[in-house]
Design an enzyme around this catalytic site. Structure first.
Site, PDB file in Angstrom:
ATOM      1  CB  CYS A   1      -0.963   0.039   1.281  1.00  0.00           C
ATOM      2  SG  CYS A   1      -2.068   1.195   1.262  1.00  0.00           S
TER       3      CYS A   1
ATOM      4  CB  CYS B   1      -4.494   0.040   5.113  1.00  0.00           C
ATOM      5  SG  CYS B   1      -3.608  -0.316   3.621  1.00  0.00           S
TER       6      CYS B   1
END
Length: 395
Positions: free
Chosen positions: A100, A200
């Protein structure tokens, strides 16, 4: 006046980071990244991203900085989610947080920020950036955060010099309690907020539930391999070359069903990862069972009793050239070179002494001590003192 765009996540760390940048005289703009919107997957009724974007907006209002939301869910699905499923199907265990940062926060998000005229992009990570002069050029360093308990440099182990040149980490010099204290003094809505757990992007969803929606369940057996199994007792100590030794130390044991006994059933080998203890649902053993290997082709999970089971331990691992990354390109090893480093194979693991060996097809990381649950698909990162200089995917 330099312009900084900060990723406001709706958490306390990025909130305080935004405030510190203001104090340092930057023009600060807050952006909330919406990475996920497939409501069919948020199994619970809670919608975490709405709460988070709301908190982020309240913080921006309080600090008096402009704020907007950017929707990156398409890129996120393509670059992170699809990649994860692909890795799980191959029986590897990816690290979405590292990806990410490399693919979303410091790539897609960074491009948006630079298009908005930003000089820098900032995040609420617990790490620091250093700059040194080398051969007349500026070289950027990725340094551990001061708070040893919260150091997040590992999650940024795939960043490049280019990405680091534009990055700022305002809270890297602070500890978590100091960050909370500042937020409380400023009366920020995020001051008491718990740290986010889990992936996330899917908020409150547990990883196996999420995987189950994409990877179809398929029943298979759980095999327990005894510590005394012959495969563990043939220990080799004589080698013709260094490479032969490294190949041996990093080898993957090929298990078969005859080496143990069937002790239970599972719903899919691809939901499990090496070193995992929970979710096996097998009782009645003296010590708890740990996953020592998964075979996604045959759909078998191999387990062993207890933390000390020899099937969990290895001394070396290999990273292929395609998956090898140097944050400090100037320190990259050439063929046959070695380097003494400290390394970790997962977040929060204490740094361990290791030697890097550069070979033709990639790089071996040889640890001084045996390591538990070296897991394919995860990242290994290596440091010199408190500087993270490189990383790679364990193959």
């Amino acid at each position: 006046m330099k312009r900084v765009i900060i990723g406001l996540s709706g958490g306390v760390d990025s909130s305080v980071a935004a405030y510190l940048l203001q104090q340092q005289g930057y023009e600060v703009i807050g952006l909330f990244m919406k990475n996920w919107h497939d409501d069919s997957v948020t199994i619970s009724n809670e919608c975490p991203w709405l709460d988070d974007s709301n908190d982020a907006m309240l913080v921006a209002e309080k600090l008096g900085i402009p704020f907007q939301t950017v929707d990156l869910s398409e890129q996120y699905k393509e670059r992170i989610v699809d990649y994860m499923f692909h890795e799980y199907e191959k029986g590897r265990t990816p690290n979405p947080d590292v990806l990410c940062n490399r693919e979303i926060k410091f790539d897609v998000f960074m491009k948006i920020a630079l298009d908005l005229g930003a000089d820098y992009v900032a995040t609420g990570h617990y790490c620091r950036k250093g700059t040194i002069q080398k051969d007349g050029k500026e070289v950027y360093q990725l340094l551990a955060g001061v708070d040893g308990n919260k150091d997040q440099s590992y999650f940024l182990c795939q960043l490049s010099q280019e990405q680091l040149s534009k990055a700022l980490f305002p809270i890297g010099e602070l500890t978590k309690p100091e960050v909370r204290k500042i937020a409380t003094e400023l009366d920020l809505v995020t001051a008491e907020k718990k740290d986010s757990q889990g992936l996330c992007f899917i908020g409150k969803v547990k990883l196996p539930d999420f995987l189950q929606q994409q990877l179809k369940p398929k029943e298979g057996v759980i095999v327990e391999v005894p510590k005394e199994q012959a495969v563990y007792s043939e220990v080799k100590t004589q080698f013709d070359s260094e490479i032969e030794k490294l190949e041996y130390l990093s080898r993957k044991i090929d298990y078969n069903i005859n080496q143990g006994k069937v002790v239970g059933k599972h719903q899919g080998a691809h939901y499990f990862t090496k070193g995992q203890r929970k979710g096996l649902g097998v009782g009645g053993t003296v010590e708890p069972l740990f996953v020592i290997d998964t075979d996604v082709e045959e759909n078998i999970i191999y387990t062993g009793q207890g933390k000390a089971h020899p099937g969990l331990y290895k001394k070396a691992l290999f990273v292929s050239n395609e998956e090898l990354h140097w944050v400090r390109e100037d320190l990259a090893l050439k063929l046959d070179e070695t380097m003494q480093v400290k390394a970790r194979i997962r977040y929060r693991q204490a740094l361990e002494d290791a030697t890097l060996h550069k070979v033709d097809g990639g790089l071996y990381v040889e640890f001084n001590e045996f390591q538990s649950a070296i897991t394919e698909g995860q990242f290994v990162a290596w440091y010199i003192e408190d500087e993270l200089i490189g990383s790679g995917v364990i193959s």
